[in-house]
Design a protein around this motif. Structure first.
Motif, PDB file in Angstrom:
ATOM      1  N   CYS A 261     -43.911 -37.466 -37.676  1.00 48.21           N
ATOM      2  CA  CYS A 261     -45.315 -37.759 -37.950  1.00 48.21           C
ATOM      3  C   CYS A 261     -46.212 -36.641 -37.412  1.00 48.21           C
ATOM      4  CB  CYS A 261     -45.686 -39.083 -37.287  1.00 48.21           C
ATOM      5  SG  CYS A 261     -47.445 -39.406 -37.200  1.00 48.21           S
ATOM      6  N   GLY A 263     -49.309 -36.957 -36.894  1.00 49.31           N
ATOM      7  CA  GLY A 263     -50.372 -37.540 -36.077  1.00 49.31           C
ATOM      8  C   GLY A 263     -49.969 -37.554 -34.614  1.00 49.31           C
ATOM      9  N   CYS A 264     -48.881 -38.262 -34.308  1.00 48.55           N
ATOM     10  CA  CYS A 264     -48.513 -38.448 -32.904  1.00 48.55           C
ATOM     11  C   CYS A 264     -47.347 -37.560 -32.491  1.00 48.55           C
ATOM     12  CB  CYS A 264     -48.144 -39.909 -32.661  1.00 48.55           C
ATOM     13  SG  CYS A 264     -46.757 -40.473 -33.665  1.00 48.55           S
ATOM     14  N   CYS A 305     -46.511 -41.640 -39.470  1.00 48.29           N
ATOM     15  CA  CYS A 305     -45.634 -42.742 -39.077  1.00 48.29           C
ATOM     16  C   CYS A 305     -46.345 -44.084 -39.278  1.00 48.29           C
ATOM     17  CB  CYS A 305     -45.189 -42.591 -37.621  1.00 48.29           C
ATOM     18  SG  CYS A 305     -46.473 -42.974 -36.425  1.00 48.29           S
ATOM     19  N   CYS A 308     -49.387 -44.701 -36.690  1.00 45.96           N
ATOM     20  CA  CYS A 308     -50.575 -43.890 -36.966  1.00 45.96           C
ATOM     21  C   CYS A 308     -51.261 -44.365 -38.243  1.00 45.96           C
ATOM     22  CB  CYS A 308     -50.214 -42.413 -37.079  1.00 45.96           C
ATOM     23  SG  CYS A 308     -49.784 -41.686 -35.493  1.00 45.96           S
TER      24      CYS A 308
HETATM   25 ZN   LIG Z   1     -47.564 -41.122 -35.680  1.00 47.54          ZN
END
Ligand SMILES: [Zn+2]
Length: 709
Positions: A261, A263-264, A305, A308
């Motif tokens: 992911c 994002g994270c 993910c 997120c």
């Molecule tokens: Zn994520």
């Protein structure tokens, strides 16, 4: 028993809610009335205690009569308990209205009502807790995910409470705020209740980043007399008995381990069909599915993910719904989001916008910017009540426990709405000035200068346009103070108890990573709290410290906010605070700085601040020399040939005397805070109103947030 007009009116109110809507809405109404009394908007202080008992004794009584909510008799049990308590508390008309079978539980309820203080029947306090917001935020740096995470913490206890109200009754719920659902239950029920609540929660998407804790399988065995007389310690016992709940993944969603992911960077991203499936659990029409896809999934290049995606979706939906765009979202999600306390509060904020202006909540922080190439300054504010938790944990009676819970959320809500209103006024001032300055078409639409994050119980996290912090603090303090005094009058707060709200503020450009602003504001909150705890202060104060970095590079200045001195009075004087009797020298100085036609600018303090900033262990003597140099500069300025200069230096002299009144070596901190605020306001004025006549414009804007209510 008093039979004043307030009692009569309130009872009529309760009667009509009961006869039209039924039992659960009646208990909600009682809560609402208690809040209104605390807000000072409703008479009835003399029956506050009666109302609290009417709210909280029936469920305890009911559990003596039955512990089987599945039974068809359960409603009779609830009604009989309410009728008995209503009679005793002087609500005879309401009691009359409650029809119960005479031979039934009612006689028994009347019999044991007087025994509750010594009662031995079994009860428990059940807790469902949403894991700490800090942990969730840590995982997700982006604003939208942070906003979604805070929303879920706010929403989940309330959404879960629907089930409890349905199954047991609204009166069993003690609090559903601040990431915590607390309700009265029976030891034989708690395990099953917990399982069913979790099933109920799965009707809305929950990110696996959210950790739930509950004591359903380990609820303490309590007796009713424990809850009646030692409510605080029973509650602490219940909290201590919580365990993490395994949510399971429900429908397993396919993960592709090759993709991480974006994002994270912690979880595998979802494949296309899982993304689609998840988006459709939020949105029921194609436009909205596309909206989520374009604004979230595509921003991460499709690599996102489950957590997120869920958090970002909530973040986006929250602002959409606040902006009135409700169509196309899943009904369960829509209803859940609208239960959030932050939703209710920001609705009120929007309604406070003056006629003629149309305002929207920002969807992304770039909405705040001066232009595409010029980032605005924003402030992240983290706030919480001083000693609120301890007060609640130490409460003796269940009545006190409930009153305190209601008090804390009322205090924070009222304060926040009032702070936001003040900040709106400043914003409107900016707009009016801009319209005056610009020859172009008039611009009436604007973005509300506030981004909602998390408001629940005695905690709040939000983002403001940075130049609004002083107006915000002022508005918040004014209202919160009044609620505090009402609570004192009602004896909810012990006579000698000091209370307050502490804040940590970080101001920086919109491009600064959210997680950084958040972490720094928490550090500043700890700094504020430590000082407030030790400084001599009024019985109620709102205090804040501010860390300001104009450019991203100077964030190391957080090191300046370490407490090395024991001069708590000096440190206290350097904070922004408003008390019941007085306010901080920094705020007084700010008022002086913007009075008159030409405001004092941050650059007017440049030399003395550089002189004073502690570096390399400078001595006390050095410090005093620096102040003397400043004073002689001021004296020279006051001799100027120009009237304007003389006036300005005269004000600098008044500021000098405000800040140095008690001769502390921490004076530089006060000056630093003052300069930060002046500089923040200058930034917006220069960028949006232009730098011609800057001092004059600063005065006009400054006065709008320095005035009290
Ligand atoms: Zn994520």
């Amino acid at each position: 028993m008093s039979e004043g007009p307030a009692r009569h009116e309130i009872e009529e109110d309760l009667l009509s809610v009961y006869s039209v809507w039924g039992l659960n809405p009646l208990y909600e109404k009682i809560n609402e009335i208690l809040k209104e009394i605390l807000r000072g908007k409703l008479k009835g202080k003399e029956i506050f205690g009666n109302l609290v008992r009417l709210r909280v004794h029936p469920p305890l009584l009911a559990l003596a009569l039955s512990s089987d909510p599945e039974s068809s008799d359960w409603i009779k049990v609830r009604l009989s308990s309410l009728k008995a308590v209503a009679e005793r508390e002087g609500f005879s008309k309401l009691a009359e209205q409650i029809k119960v079978d005479v031979s039934s539980y009612y006689e028994r309820a009347k019999e044991i009502l007087g025994l509750m203080q010594r009662g031995d029947w079994k009860v428990t306090i059940q807790v469902l807790e949403v894991g700490s917001i800090q942990e969730i935020v840590k995982r997700n740096g982006a604003f939208r995910e942070m906003r979604g995470a805070s929303l879920l913490v706010d929403v989940l206890p309330r959404y879960a409470s629907i089930y409890v109200a349905d199954k047991l009754g609204e009166e069993f719920i003690l609090t559903k705020e601040a990431g915590e659902l607390v309700f009265i239950s029976h030891p034989s029920l708690s395990g099953k209740m917990e399982g069913e609540i979790i099933e109920h929660l799965k009707r809305i998407p929950i990110a696996n980043a959210i950790v739930l804790k509950g004591n359903g399988s380990s609820a303490p065995m309590l007796k009713v007399k424990d809850i009646m007389n030692r409510a605080g310690s029973s509650y602490r016992l219940a909290l201590a008995s919580t365990r993490a709940i395994n949510l399971g993944s429900g429908d397993p969603i396919e993960l592709d381990p090759k993709d991480i992911c974006r994002g994270c960077r912690a979880d595998s991203s979802l494949n296309e069909s899982s993304v689609d499936k998840l988006l459709r659990s939020f949105a029921v029409d194609e436009t909205k599915v596309r909206r989520l896809k374009e604004n979230i999934v595509e921003r991460y290049g499709g690599k996102i993910c489950q957590s997120c995606l869920i958090l970002a979706s909530y973040g986006l939906i929250f602002t959409d719904i606040l902006n009135g765009e409700e169509k196309g979202w899943n009904k369960d999600v829509l209803n859940a989001v609208k239960m959030a306390s932050s939703y209710e509060i920001f609705e009120k904020v929007r309604n406070a916008v003056s006629a003629g202006f149309e305002a929207r909540f920002v969807t992304g922080l770039e909405n705040y910017d001066y232009s595409e190439s010029s980032n605005a300054l924003i402030a992240m504010i983290t706030a919480d009540g001083d000693g609120f938790g301890a007060l609640k944990g130490n409460s003796k009676s269940i009545e006190d426990f409930l009153s305190l819970s209601i008090l804390f959320s009322t205090l924070m809500e009222e304060g926040l709405v009032s702070g936001a209103r003040n900040s709106l006024e400043v914003e409107e001032k900016f707009l009016n000035l801009r319209m005056r300055e610009s020859a172009g078409p008039r611009q009436y639409n604007f973005f509300l200068p506030i981004t909602p994050f998390y408001v629940a119980g005695d905690d709040m996290v939000l983002i403001l346009r940075a130049e609004h912090v002083v107006g915000f603090i002022r508005g918040l303090a004014e209202r919160a103070k009044r609620v505090f005094f009402t609570a004192k009058e009602l004896k909810i707060i012990p006579e000698e108890e000091k209370m307050g709200i502490s804040m940590g503020i970080t101001a920086g450009r919109t491009k600064v990573p959210g997680v950084y602003l958040y972490d720094a504001s928490r550090a500043m909150l700890r700094y504020t709290k430590e000082i407030a705890k030790k400084a001599p202060r009024d019985e109620f104060t709102v205090q804040a410290s501010i860390l300001y970095a104009k450019s991203g590079a100077s964030w190391e200045s957080i090191n300046k906010f370490k407490i090395e001195s024991v001069d708590y009075d000096g440190l206290w004087r350097s904070l922004l605070w408003i008390g019941t009797e007085d306010e901080s020298p920094v705020l007084k100085s700010l008022r002086i700085a913007v009075s008159g036609d030409n405001a004092i600018r941050s650059s007017d303090f440049k030399e003395v601040l550089e002189d004073l900033l502690p570096s390399g262990g400078r001595s006390r003597l050095y410090h005093e020399m620096a102040l003397l140099r400043w004073l002689s500069d001021i004296a020279r300025g006051m001799d100027s040939r120009w009237e304007e200069d003389r006036e300005l230096y005269g004000r600098l002299r008044r500021i000098f005397s405000e800040l140095t009144k008690k001769g502390s070596a921490e004076v530089w901190r006060s000056l630093y805070t003052l300069c930060s605020i002046l500089n923040i306001v200058e930034d917006r004025v220069e960028n949006e109103l232009g730098s011609i006549d800057l001092r004059k414009k600063l005065s006009e804007i400054g006065r709008s947030f320095c005035e009290g209510e």
